[in-house]
Enzyme design. Structure first.
Site, PDB file in Angstrom:
ATOM      1  CD  GLU A  24       9.540   4.633   0.939  1.00  0.00           C
ATOM      2  OE1 GLU A  24       9.417   5.534   1.786  1.00  0.00           O
ATOM      3  OE2 GLU A  24       9.258   4.793  -0.255  1.00  0.00           O
TER       4      GLU A  24
ATOM      5  CG  PHE B  75      -1.809   1.218   1.300  1.00  0.00           C
ATOM      6  CD1 PHE B  75      -2.944   1.289   0.503  1.00  0.00           C
ATOM      7  CD2 PHE B  75      -1.529   2.286   2.145  1.00  0.00           C
ATOM      8  CE1 PHE B  75      -3.785   2.406   0.544  1.00  0.00           C
ATOM      9  CE2 PHE B  75      -2.360   3.406   2.193  1.00  0.00           C
ATOM     10  CZ  PHE B  75      -3.485   3.453   1.392  1.00  0.00           C
ATOM     11  N   GLY B  76       0.659   2.136  -0.963  1.00  0.00           N
ATOM     12  CA  GLY B  76       1.414   3.395  -1.048  1.00  0.00           C
ATOM     13  C   GLY B  76       0.487   4.571  -0.836  1.00  0.00           C
ATOM     14  CE1 TYR B  77       2.453   5.431   3.868  1.00  0.00           C
ATOM     15  CE2 TYR B  77       2.572   7.827   3.847  1.00  0.00           C
ATOM     16  CZ  TYR B  77       3.047   6.599   4.274  1.00  0.00           C
ATOM     17  OH  TYR B  77       4.158   6.551   5.095  1.00  0.00           O
ATOM     18  N   GLY B  78       2.208   7.938  -0.472  1.00  0.00           N
ATOM     19  CA  GLY B  78       3.031   9.122  -0.738  1.00  0.00           C
ATOM     20  C   GLY B  78       3.624   8.998  -2.132  1.00  0.00           C
ATOM     21  CB  SER B  79       7.109   8.982  -3.384  1.00  0.00           C
ATOM     22  OG  SER B  79       7.658   7.876  -2.700  1.00  0.00           O
TER      23      SER B  79
END
Ligand code: SIN
Length: 180
Positions: A88, A9-13
């Site tokens: 990250e 799950f990605g929420y930024g870059s």
């Protein structure tokens, strides 16, 4: 033995620049978290002497955070996690979340367990809350090896708009950046 697929799950870059091998991408949300530009970036959107600000998630009961969820082929699991752990490494740690989807298409679970990268106050680069004006000033002033900090905010806002996701914090920050 066959392993269950890996979901990220990605929420930024990771929403607008995944840059890893995946076989499927979907829009989804997680419950109980809200997105905030509270994480300092000294390796991507800033430098140690002048950190940028990137998104992390903060726990907020009842909140919903939209993002992109990616399915990774079993055979790519190890290499994708190694690559993302490296990308990250500036303060994010892996955690597991339940991702839900607006519509459950035939043949898919209505939710999946996914890995995500979270930056908590315990990491050395954490900056924490500031007013939106202060965040916008810092973003405007910051550049790092991955490019200008402004690009991160504008690309994320554009991607969220494209997926029809709500996010007052990101859109208010975007508005401050484009008006100046
Ligand atoms: C993410 O996008 O999910 C993690 C934070 C980032 O790389 O911006």
């Amino acid at each position: 033995m066959e392993r269950s697929p890996l979901w990220i799950f990605g929420y930024g870059s990771l929403v607008w620049r995944p840059d890893f091998a995946f076989v499927e991408r979907r829009t989804g949300w997680i419950e109980g978290f809200t997105r905030r530009f509270w994480q300092g970036s000294t390796d991507h959107r800033g430098v140690p002497e002048s950190p940028g600000r990137v998104a992390t998630l903060v726990r907020q009961p009842g909140a919903r955070c939209w993002g992109s969820v990616y399915r990774v082929a079993s055979e790519a699991r190890g290499s994708v996690l190694t690559k993302l752990d490296h990308r990250e490494r500036g303060g994010f740690v892996r955690d597991e979340v339940n991702v839900r989807f607006p519509i459950a298409p035939d043949g898919f679970e209505p939710s999946v367990q996914a890995q995500l990268y979270l930056a908590t106050p315990e990491n050395a680069n954490y900056l924490g809350p500031a007013s939106l004006t202060e965040i916008a000033e810092q973003v405007r002033a910051s550049h790092g090896p991955s490019g200008p900090n402004v690009e991160y905010v504008l690309e994320l806002a554009a991607a969220l708009r494209e997926m029809e996701a709500e996010d007052d914090h990101v859109f208010a920050l975007e508005a401050l950046l484009v008006e100046s």
